[in-house]
Design a protein around this motif. Sequence first.
Motif, PDB file in Angstrom:
ATOM      1  N   LYS A  88      49.860  45.208  45.931  1.00 50.65           N
ATOM      2  CA  LYS A  88      48.732  44.305  45.667  1.00 50.65           C
ATOM      3  C   LYS A  88      47.832  44.217  46.891  1.00 50.65           C
ATOM      4  CE  LYS A  88      49.927  42.358  41.667  1.00 50.65           C
ATOM      5  NZ  LYS A  88      49.949  43.084  40.594  1.00 50.65           N
ATOM      6  N   GLU A  89      46.576  43.847  46.635  1.00 52.57           N
ATOM      7  CA  GLU A  89      45.578  43.771  47.713  1.00 52.57           C
ATOM      8  C   GLU A  89      45.943  42.751  48.797  1.00 52.57           C
ATOM      9  OE1 GLU A  89      41.596  42.881  46.374  1.00 52.57           O
ATOM     10  OE2 GLU A  89      40.979  42.206  48.368  1.00 52.57           O
ATOM     11  N   MET A  90      45.811  43.218  50.039  1.00 48.79           N
ATOM     12  CA  MET A  90      45.996  42.319  51.174  1.00 48.79           C
ATOM     13  C   MET A  90      44.683  42.202  51.943  1.00 48.79           C
ATOM     14  SD  MET A  90      48.978  42.560  53.975  1.00 48.79           S
ATOM     15  CE  MET A  90      48.572  44.230  54.456  1.00 48.79           C
ATOM     16  N   GLU A  91      43.943  43.311  51.994  1.00 46.63           N
ATOM     17  CA  GLU A  91      42.681  43.335  52.736  1.00 46.63           C
ATOM     18  C   GLU A  91      41.657  44.164  51.971  1.00 46.63           C
ATOM     19  OE1 GLU A  91      43.003  44.122  56.875  1.00 46.63           O
ATOM     20  OE2 GLU A  91      40.861  44.406  57.132  1.00 46.63           O
ATOM     21  N   ASN A 142      38.518  28.516  42.571  1.00 44.53           N
ATOM     22  CA  ASN A 142      39.225  27.886  41.461  1.00 44.53           C
ATOM     23  C   ASN A 142      39.876  28.986  40.624  1.00 44.53           C
ATOM     24  OD1 ASN A 142      40.172  26.003  39.757  1.00 44.53           O
ATOM     25  ND2 ASN A 142      38.197  25.351  38.957  1.00 44.53           N
ATOM     26  N   GLU A 143      40.926  29.578  41.154  1.00 48.13           N
ATOM     27  CA  GLU A 143      41.573  30.737  40.523  1.00 48.13           C
ATOM     28  C   GLU A 143      42.101  30.368  39.135  1.00 48.13           C
ATOM     29  OE1 GLU A 143      41.639  33.741  41.646  1.00 48.13           O
ATOM     30  OE2 GLU A 143      41.372  33.653  43.825  1.00 48.13           O
ATOM     31  N   ILE A 144      41.897  31.268  38.186  1.00 49.18           N
ATOM     32  CA  ILE A 144      42.345  31.018  36.814  1.00 49.18           C
ATOM     33  C   ILE A 144      43.870  31.046  36.745  1.00 49.18           C
ATOM     34  CG2 ILE A 144      42.319  31.878  34.446  1.00 49.18           C
ATOM     35  CD1 ILE A 144      39.641  33.289  35.218  1.00 49.18           C
ATOM     36  N   PHE A 187      50.231  34.148  47.439  1.00 50.03           N
ATOM     37  CA  PHE A 187      49.386  35.328  47.232  1.00 50.03           C
ATOM     38  C   PHE A 187      48.046  34.920  46.638  1.00 50.03           C
ATOM     39  CE2 PHE A 187      47.653  38.768  44.702  1.00 50.03           C
ATOM     40  CZ  PHE A 187      47.658  39.801  45.628  1.00 50.03           C
ATOM     41  N   ARG A 188      48.066  33.996  45.702  1.00 47.63           N
ATOM     42  CA  ARG A 188      46.813  33.575  45.064  1.00 47.63           C
ATOM     43  C   ARG A 188      46.730  32.058  45.094  1.00 47.63           C
ATOM     44  NH1 ARG A 188      43.379  36.364  42.741  1.00 47.63           N
ATOM     45  NH2 ARG A 188      44.731  38.135  42.316  1.00 47.63           N
ATOM     46  N   MET A 189      45.941  31.559  46.023  1.00 48.38           N
ATOM     47  CA  MET A 189      45.843  30.116  46.191  1.00 48.38           C
ATOM     48  C   MET A 189      44.428  29.653  45.882  1.00 48.38           C
ATOM     49  SD  MET A 189      48.166  29.149  49.399  1.00 48.38           S
ATOM     50  CE  MET A 189      47.408  30.087  50.672  1.00 48.38           C
ATOM     51  N   ARG A 190      44.293  28.346  45.673  1.00 53.46           N
ATOM     52  CA  ARG A 190      42.948  27.802  45.439  1.00 53.46           C
ATOM     53  C   ARG A 190      42.292  27.431  46.762  1.00 53.46           C
ATOM     54  NH1 ARG A 190      45.208  25.601  40.081  1.00 53.46           N
ATOM     55  NH2 ARG A 190      44.437  27.251  38.715  1.00 53.46           N
TER      56      ARG A 190
HETATM   57  P1  ATP Z   1      41.756  39.439  44.123  1.00 55.90           P
HETATM   58  O1  ATP Z   1      41.217  40.663  43.410  1.00 55.90           O
HETATM   59  O2  ATP Z   1      43.214  39.491  44.419  1.00 55.90           O
HETATM   60  O3  ATP Z   1      41.317  38.151  43.456  1.00 55.90           O
HETATM   61  P2  ATP Z   1      39.457  39.655  45.800  1.00 55.90           P
HETATM   62  O4  ATP Z   1      39.158  41.107  45.665  1.00 55.90           O
HETATM   63  O5  ATP Z   1      38.673  38.663  45.013  1.00 55.90           O
HETATM   64  O6  ATP Z   1      41.037  39.386  45.561  1.00 55.90           O
HETATM   65  P3  ATP Z   1      38.121  39.406  48.295  1.00 55.90           P
HETATM   66  O7  ATP Z   1      37.000  38.625  47.733  1.00 55.90           O
HETATM   67  O8  ATP Z   1      37.915  40.833  48.670  1.00 55.90           O
HETATM   68  O9  ATP Z   1      39.398  39.261  47.331  1.00 55.90           O
HETATM   69  O10 ATP Z   1      38.704  38.583  49.536  1.00 55.90           O
HETATM   70  C1  ATP Z   1      39.203  39.198  50.699  1.00 55.90           C
HETATM   71  C2  ATP Z   1      40.645  38.817  50.961  1.00 55.90           C
HETATM   72  O11 ATP Z   1      40.848  37.415  50.853  1.00 55.90           O
HETATM   73  C3  ATP Z   1      41.617  39.421  49.975  1.00 55.90           C
HETATM   74  O12 ATP Z   1      41.962  40.731  50.341  1.00 55.90           O
HETATM   75  C4  ATP Z   1      42.797  38.485  50.083  1.00 55.90           C
HETATM   76  O13 ATP Z   1      43.637  38.842  51.174  1.00 55.90           O
HETATM   77  C5  ATP Z   1      42.159  37.159  50.376  1.00 55.90           C
HETATM   78  N1  ATP Z   1      42.120  36.331  49.166  1.00 55.90           N
HETATM   79  C6  ATP Z   1      41.198  36.381  48.184  1.00 55.90           C
HETATM   80  N2  ATP Z   1      41.484  35.471  47.232  1.00 55.90           N
HETATM   81  C7  ATP Z   1      42.613  34.837  47.628  1.00 55.90           C
HETATM   82  C8  ATP Z   1      43.406  33.789  47.076  1.00 55.90           C
HETATM   83  N3  ATP Z   1      43.077  33.201  45.945  1.00 55.90           N
HETATM   84  N4  ATP Z   1      44.509  33.379  47.753  1.00 55.90           N
HETATM   85  C9  ATP Z   1      44.846  33.957  48.924  1.00 55.90           C
HETATM   86  N5  ATP Z   1      44.136  34.946  49.489  1.00 55.90           N
HETATM   87  C10 ATP Z   1      43.032  35.383  48.871  1.00 55.90           C
END
Ligand code: ATP
Length: 507
Positions: free
Chosen positions: A311-314, A231-233, A240-243
């Motif tokens: 931004k973070e991908m992995e 449940n992303e804020i 990129f940031r989905m629920r």
């Molecule tokens: P962020 O800091 O961007 O919220 P995170 O560090 O919480 O990400 P992880 O818990 O390490 O993410 O999850 C591993 C991977 O899952 C991330 O590198 C990303 O590619 C993917 N991911 C995480 N949250 C999301 C999201 N809300 N939507 C799409 N992909 C996601």
Amino acid sequence: MSNAPQKTAANTTEGTLAEIVSHAKEYGFVFPSSEIYDGLAAVYDYGPNGVELKNNLKQLWWKAMTQLNQNVVGIDAAIFMHPLTWKASGHVDGFSDPMIDNLDSKKRYRADVLLEEKAAEYEKNGEIARAETLLAEMGRLLTIEDLAGVKQLIIDEKILCPISKTGNWTDVRQFNLMFSTQVGAVAEDSNKIYLRPETAQGIFVNFLNVQKSARQKVPFGIAQIGKAFRNEIVARQFIFRMREFEQMEMQFFVRPGTEDEWYDKWKATRMRWHQVLGLPADKLRFHDHEKLAFYAKAAVDIEYEFPFGFKEMEGIHSRTNHDLTQHQEYSRKKQQYFDADIDPETGKAYGNYIPFVVETSVGADRLFLATLCQAYTEETITEGEGEKEQTKTRTFLKLHPAVAPIKAAIFPLVKKDGMPEKAEEIFNSLRHDFRVIMEERDAIGKRYTRQDLIGTPFCIVVDGQTLEDETVTVRHRDSREQTRMPISELRAYIGEAVSFSRIFEKL
Ligand code: ATP
């Protein structure tokens, strides 16, 4: 039809996020969820071309993990898990993001994201030391959970709400990201279960089932692709940031003491994988975590330079034996492994231990977005000669043929003289091996354009000569060059270009 290459491009540019979002919708890659009801924030659907591209990326990951590594096997665990799983993993009590609201705009933000964006601004202005100091201070405050300190840092940094342009902030609070629902007919608290916020725990709870049934010896890994829910804020930046999103995770179980070596190995392997798939080295970087979970030994992100910045991908994490130890405690079932190998130092078997874990976790959707951003190309081209010369912009997706949704489009030059029948014959001879389509409608130039827009690497044209000598022209998406080729060679030619093995050889 001419075999001469057309004039080359004057220049090429990449797309903005807005261009990519609209391209993705118009050409059947990604649609907003339930769009006829005005959509649902941070939820998206993949269209006909999107699902093909995403499936190809997932298959490449799956095969690179399981097929290329004898000691990595897969599972497909359920989304619902016993609620104690999330107590043990720490998600019930600790899986939260620090949020802050602006009292004037009533908008909610992630406090850490506001600070990271400030640091990125410093970095952009060349103030690297200032950026690093800010991130280090943020990491320190989050680690000790000093939320008042985080708010003070936002105020000290004079961070304003981008909507109201004021610094009128609420306190920073923690917000749990897990979605919950009930099992069974009665909605009681005891029936509460969660939609998994990560796929990893499905792997941990199956550690011994997999180890025994697949007869694996440590070191070995378990890979999984599946949906996760948070449940992303802040719901922005498209997919990129989905629920609701998809993760591709691998937990690698190792003998305690060898985790650093495996961490370095997987870090390098995963970075190479992204590059071999076509993401350029200068748009990828490692980023060490500012805030380490208390149990973690090391954590690094592979970041890609999206149109909105790096931004973070992995994520690659050295997680010690924390998760298995927690599950052992909560389930009261031993999570130990007996290692019969001889320790050269003691001359005895290593014996029983709870393995350490190195995790690689990549978001399928973020990888998809990076691939799409990287492929999106606008090129200025000059066509025609003399008075007929004109300059125009061509948009195309420069996707690696192995991941392109459609591998080849087959066109009869005109809809008569037996050309459609011949085209259909070619289509039928290729469709068992590749995703191919046949198109008869519109002028040939328009048909090329349609395929360019979805990234089809080859267009095969049946013309008058085909009927005489069994050859066709193959038009190449990136160069727009055309080559003549016997029909009998098409399968091998396309097969070579789209082959996963060409990619795997470079890994
Ligand atoms: P962020 O800091 O961007 O919220 P995170 O560090 O919480 O990400 P992880 O818990 O390490 O993410 O999850 C591993 C991977 O899952 C991330 O590198 C990303 O590619 C993917 N991911 C995480 N949250 C999301 C999201 N809300 N939507 C799409 N992909 C996601």
